[in-house]
Structures are given as C-alpha cells and as structure tokens.
Design a protein around this motif. Sequence first.
Motif, PDB file in Angstrom:
ATOM      1  N   ILE A 152      32.482  14.203  34.459  1.00 38.49           N
ATOM      2  CA  ILE A 152      31.070  14.219  34.851  1.00 38.49           C
ATOM      3  C   ILE A 152      30.254  13.089  34.238  1.00 38.49           C
ATOM      4  O   ILE A 152      29.119  12.853  34.645  1.00 38.49           O
ATOM      5  CB  ILE A 152      30.406  15.582  34.516  1.00 38.49           C
ATOM      6  CG1 ILE A 152      30.413  15.851  33.011  1.00 38.49           C
ATOM      7  CG2 ILE A 152      31.092  16.703  35.262  1.00 38.49           C
ATOM      8  CD1 ILE A 152      29.157  15.523  32.277  1.00 38.49           C
ATOM      9  N   CYS A 153      30.815  12.377  33.252  1.00 38.53           N
ATOM     10  CA  CYS A 153      30.051  11.324  32.583  1.00 38.53           C
ATOM     11  C   CYS A 153      30.285   9.994  33.284  1.00 38.53           C
ATOM     12  O   CYS A 153      31.416   9.503  33.349  1.00 38.53           O
ATOM     13  CB  CYS A 153      30.448  11.231  31.109  1.00 38.53           C
ATOM     14  SG  CYS A 153      29.498   9.996  30.190  1.00 38.53           S
ATOM     15  N   CYS A 154      29.229   9.395  33.782  1.00 41.26           N
ATOM     16  CA  CYS A 154      29.339   8.141  34.515  1.00 41.26           C
ATOM     17  C   CYS A 154      29.385   6.935  33.584  1.00 41.26           C
ATOM     18  O   CYS A 154      29.525   5.795  34.047  1.00 41.26           O
ATOM     19  CB  CYS A 154      28.169   7.996  35.489  1.00 41.26           C
ATOM     20  SG  CYS A 154      26.551   7.958  34.682  1.00 41.26           S
ATOM     21  N   ASP A 155      29.268   7.169  32.292  1.00 40.70           N
ATOM     22  CA  ASP A 155      29.309   6.101  31.298  1.00 40.70           C
ATOM     23  C   ASP A 155      30.622   6.208  30.536  1.00 40.70           C
ATOM     24  O   ASP A 155      30.728   6.896  29.520  1.00 40.70           O
ATOM     25  CB  ASP A 155      28.107   6.230  30.356  1.00 40.70           C
ATOM     26  CG  ASP A 155      28.032   5.104  29.329  1.00 40.70           C
ATOM     27  OD1 ASP A 155      28.973   4.294  29.272  1.00 40.70           O
ATOM     28  OD2 ASP A 155      27.039   5.051  28.582  1.00 40.70           O
ATOM     29  N   GLN A 198      40.163  12.138  37.855  1.00 34.54           N
ATOM     30  CA  GLN A 198      39.807  13.188  38.801  1.00 34.54           C
ATOM     31  C   GLN A 198      38.544  12.803  39.564  1.00 34.54           C
ATOM     32  O   GLN A 198      38.458  12.965  40.791  1.00 34.54           O
ATOM     33  CB  GLN A 198      39.583  14.512  38.066  1.00 34.54           C
ATOM     34  CG  GLN A 198      39.211  15.683  38.973  1.00 34.54           C
ATOM     35  CD  GLN A 198      40.335  16.069  39.903  1.00 34.54           C
ATOM     36  OE1 GLN A 198      41.383  16.528  39.453  1.00 34.54           O
ATOM     37  NE2 GLN A 198      40.130  15.908  41.207  1.00 34.54           N
ATOM     38  N   GLY A 199      37.558  12.278  38.826  1.00 30.37           N
ATOM     39  CA  GLY A 199      36.333  11.830  39.480  1.00 30.37           C
ATOM     40  C   GLY A 199      36.581  10.697  40.461  1.00 30.37           C
ATOM     41  O   GLY A 199      35.992  10.657  41.547  1.00 30.37           O
ATOM     42  N   LEU A 200      37.463   9.766  40.089  1.00 32.09           N
ATOM     43  CA  LEU A 200      37.795   8.654  40.973  1.00 32.09           C
ATOM     44  C   LEU A 200      38.518   9.143  42.221  1.00 32.09           C
ATOM     45  O   LEU A 200      38.230   8.698  43.340  1.00 32.09           O
ATOM     46  CB  LEU A 200      38.667   7.640  40.230  1.00 32.09           C
ATOM     47  CG  LEU A 200      39.123   6.410  41.011  1.00 32.09           C
ATOM     48  CD1 LEU A 200      37.916   5.622  41.519  1.00 32.09           C
ATOM     49  CD2 LEU A 200      40.020   5.529  40.155  1.00 32.09           C
ATOM     50  N   LEU A 201      39.457  10.074  42.043  1.00 33.73           N
ATOM     51  CA  LEU A 201      40.167  10.649  43.188  1.00 33.73           C
ATOM     52  C   LEU A 201      39.188  11.322  44.148  1.00 33.73           C
ATOM     53  O   LEU A 201      39.279  11.145  45.376  1.00 33.73           O
ATOM     54  CB  LEU A 201      41.206  11.660  42.703  1.00 33.73           C
ATOM     55  CG  LEU A 201      41.953  12.451  43.786  1.00 33.73           C
ATOM     56  CD1 LEU A 201      42.749  11.520  44.696  1.00 33.73           C
ATOM     57  CD2 LEU A 201      42.870  13.500  43.143  1.00 33.73           C
ATOM     58  N   GLY A 203      30.284   0.956  41.879  1.00 34.67           N
ATOM     59  CA  GLY A 203      30.820   1.568  40.671  1.00 34.67           C
ATOM     60  C   GLY A 203      32.310   1.860  40.707  1.00 34.67           C
ATOM     61  O   GLY A 203      32.816   2.614  39.865  1.00 34.67           O
ATOM     62  N   ILE A 204      33.040   1.253  41.641  1.00 36.71           N
ATOM     63  CA  ILE A 204      34.486   1.474  41.727  1.00 36.71           C
ATOM     64  C   ILE A 204      35.249   0.461  40.878  1.00 36.71           C
ATOM     65  O   ILE A 204      36.185   0.815  40.155  1.00 36.71           O
ATOM     66  CB  ILE A 204      34.964   1.416  43.190  1.00 36.71           C
ATOM     67  CG1 ILE A 204      34.293   2.537  44.010  1.00 36.71           C
ATOM     68  CG2 ILE A 204      36.484   1.560  43.263  1.00 36.71           C
ATOM     69  CD1 ILE A 204      34.585   3.942  43.502  1.00 36.71           C
ATOM     70  N   GLU A 205      34.853  -0.808  40.933  1.00 36.94           N
ATOM     71  CA  GLU A 205      35.588  -1.839  40.205  1.00 36.94           C
ATOM     72  C   GLU A 205      35.562  -1.627  38.697  1.00 36.94           C
ATOM     73  O   GLU A 205      36.464  -2.062  37.978  1.00 36.94           O
ATOM     74  CB  GLU A 205      35.055  -3.230  40.555  1.00 36.94           C
ATOM     75  CG  GLU A 205      33.557  -3.441  40.338  1.00 36.94           C
ATOM     76  CD  GLU A 205      33.196  -3.734  38.895  1.00 36.94           C
ATOM     77  OE1 GLU A 205      33.979  -4.399  38.206  1.00 36.94           O
ATOM     78  OE2 GLU A 205      32.121  -3.290  38.464  1.00 36.94           O
ATOM     79  N   LYS A 206      34.561  -0.896  38.192  1.00 35.62           N
ATOM     80  CA  LYS A 206      34.477  -0.680  36.747  1.00 35.62           C
ATOM     81  C   LYS A 206      35.660   0.158  36.244  1.00 35.62           C
ATOM     82  O   LYS A 206      36.055   0.039  35.083  1.00 35.62           O
ATOM     83  CB  LYS A 206      33.168   0.020  36.378  1.00 35.62           C
ATOM     84  CG  LYS A 206      33.067   1.463  36.877  1.00 35.62           C
ATOM     85  CD  LYS A 206      31.866   2.190  36.315  1.00 35.62           C
ATOM     86  CE  LYS A 206      31.830   3.629  36.806  1.00 35.62           C
ATOM     87  NZ  LYS A 206      30.793   4.428  36.145  1.00 35.62           N
ATOM     88  N   TYR A 207      36.225   1.006  37.127  1.00 37.99           N
ATOM     89  CA  TYR A 207      37.371   1.812  36.707  1.00 37.99           C
ATOM     90  C   TYR A 207      38.536   0.914  36.319  1.00 37.99           C
ATOM     91  O   TYR A 207      39.279   1.215  35.368  1.00 37.99           O
ATOM     92  CB  TYR A 207      37.791   2.767  37.820  1.00 37.99           C
ATOM     93  CG  TYR A 207      36.896   3.965  37.990  1.00 37.99           C
ATOM     94  CD1 TYR A 207      37.076   5.111  37.215  1.00 37.99           C
ATOM     95  CD2 TYR A 207      35.863   3.965  38.925  1.00 37.99           C
ATOM     96  CE1 TYR A 207      36.256   6.219  37.361  1.00 37.99           C
ATOM     97  CE2 TYR A 207      35.032   5.068  39.087  1.00 37.99           C
ATOM     98  CZ  TYR A 207      35.237   6.192  38.303  1.00 37.99           C
ATOM     99  OH  TYR A 207      34.419   7.290  38.448  1.00 37.99           O
TER     100      TYR A 207
END
Length: 379
Positions: A76-79, A255-258, A348-352
């Motif tokens: 749940i944390c976007c940071d 899980q968040g990315l999936l 916010g995908i490339e940051k992963y």
Amino acid sequence: MFEWNKEQKQLADSIRKWEGRFTRQSDTCLDPEQFQRNWTLVQEMGILSLPIENEYGGLGQNVLTTMHALESFGSICCDEGLSFSVSSHMVSTAIPIQKFGSSSQKNDYLPLICAGERIGAHAISESESGSDAWSMKTKAVACGEGYRLNGSKTFTSNGPIADTFIVYARTSEETGTLGGFSAFIVDRDTPGFTVGSTLKKMGLHSSPLCDLYFDHCLLTPDKLLGKEGQGFSIFNYVMNWEILLSFIINVGEMQGLLDKCIEYSKTRSQYGQPIGKYQAISHKIADMKIGLETSRTMLYKAGYGFQHGRNITTDLSIAKVVTSETFVKSALDAIQIFGGNGYMQETGIEKYLRNSVASKIYSGTSEVQRNTIASMLGL
C-alpha cells in the motif's frame, strides 16, 4: 504452509487502511519535508514497534507476524524508498539491541527507536571490501576510556537521517572472523564521528545513504554491543531479519505491481480487444504471478524456520535470490506491458525497475547467495 489467525489478519487489514495516505517521493532526489511527512505516518501506524518487546513500548510480535504486516505495508505504500528505510531502521538497530544489548542499552534506545523518534542505521560495508565484508579496515582499539574508533564506511542506508548507528569494526588482529570483530552503538553527535553527504543512486531515492567517517572517535565501554568479538554473530543474526523483512516488503510491492498490470491489461485495447487477451501479455502476467507466489512461499518458509530455531541458511539464500531476481524481471515485464506509458515517470511503472535492481546487490549479492547454496550442498 500455515493459516494466519484472526489477530494477524486484523493487523494486516489495519495497515491496508492506510492506503492512499502516503505521498510519492521525487524520482530524482530526497525531499526532506516529504520524507518527514511520510515518516510521521509510519510512526502513527506503529509498525516500527512490531518486533519489539512490550516493556520497551513495542508490540511484541514474532517474526512471521511482523513479516505479514510488512507485506501489507509494501503493497500500500507508494514510496518504496520509505519502505526500505523502515525495514533498515528496524533491523539495523532495534533488532540487535533487543537481542544483544544490556538492560541499560535497551532502556535507553529501544523506546525511542520503536517510536521512530530516533532513526537507526548500521554500518559494515567499506569501499574496498565489497562483499568481502570481514576484510574491513575500520578498527576499534581498546584504551583506558573505552575504545578509539578509526576508519570509514560506505553505502550506509538511512545514514544522512539516522540518529543511532550500529558500527562493526575489527577489535583483534590475531583472532579470525568469528572473534575478531565487534559491534558498537554510535550516536550521531559522538565527537570524531562525521556523516558524509548523501550519495546519488539509481533508485530508492527517498531512502538516503552516505559514507561515514571515524577519526579517533571515542566510545565509552557502555557503547559496546554484546561482547567484544561477537560482531560476526550479531551481524549474521541481523542479516536473517534483514532479508526476511526487506524482501517481504518487496513481495508486497510486487503484488501491487501485478495488480496494476492486470488492471491495465483489461482496460488498454489494441487491434480491437484488451491487450490481456493476447498470449504475449497474459503469459507475462502469469509469470509475474508464478514468481510472486514462489517468492512469498520461500520467504515465509525461511521465516517459519527462523522462528522455530532451525538452520535457515539455504532457505534464506534461495528466498533472497528468487525474490530479488523475480522483482527485476517483473519490473521489466511491467514496462513492456505498459509500453511507452511504462517508460514514462508519470505512470510510476519505471520506478519499480530502478528500485528493484538494488535488491540483487544489498543483503548479499545474488552471486554470494549462490555460493552459499553451493557450499551448503557440499560443493
């Protein structure tokens, strides 16, 4: 493998309710004010106190419950840099002080650390030693007043913002790795101790790191953590916790990315149908799910063994390799699924990808972990 009980489920659910409260950090550098706002939310959540005993202001949770809660936090944390700083804070100072500290050290430090009022960091890496950590040059020489600490450390996560550091140093030239090193509690305002400037890095920008310098830094006897010569044992214990907590947070992030990829593949259409209908996309998502579940299972297997006092050397190394390499692959596949949008910072995908690459390096590189697995097989 096992079922979560009612209390564990409620704890995880309570953390998920904080979704949307955290603000995403800058993609280029640390914003101190934004970090402080997010850190204050972490303090209010109470997750920093999860594995700390009740008498020191903690929640007294075991390693599996702590992992379950932190997986929810990761999801749940976007940071992601903040999440990394949280785990680093917990394992670097709170865990070793609770396990090896004296009564006075526990009373002095643990209430402040588990409340997040003092931020923790540990320092072992040096610029010339790399993965060969125990070839370190930093020395602590006994003197009449305690110990004189001289040397330097690098890649110290949380270093620029930390108040309390656990520093590992050589205390004997004659004794080998098992007895030649010790751990010390070093406060930021200790004379002779200098915190270097924040180092620039590829990702995890909101988890700052830096070099540390010790110039005849005087440490009184009460700053020795555990016994002299116990540094190797302390660090090995800490590393068990570090891998279990840091990488279960990564599982939450995966899980968040999936979830993002599944949603996007259902709503983004090309050539007259959602892209998820194309096997090229659906198989990438299926592989992400396979990697996620394998990582989760291996980490909880290792955590279960650790909680029950078993030798988890092989399981932990496998879990670390599987999770870190799955995270990088999943991040690459996610960018491919999102196409041009995935390459843009706005989505916010490339940051992963930027954040995940480091997971193959810190806490023991993938190569070191494979060496460990091979040695445990008698090779």
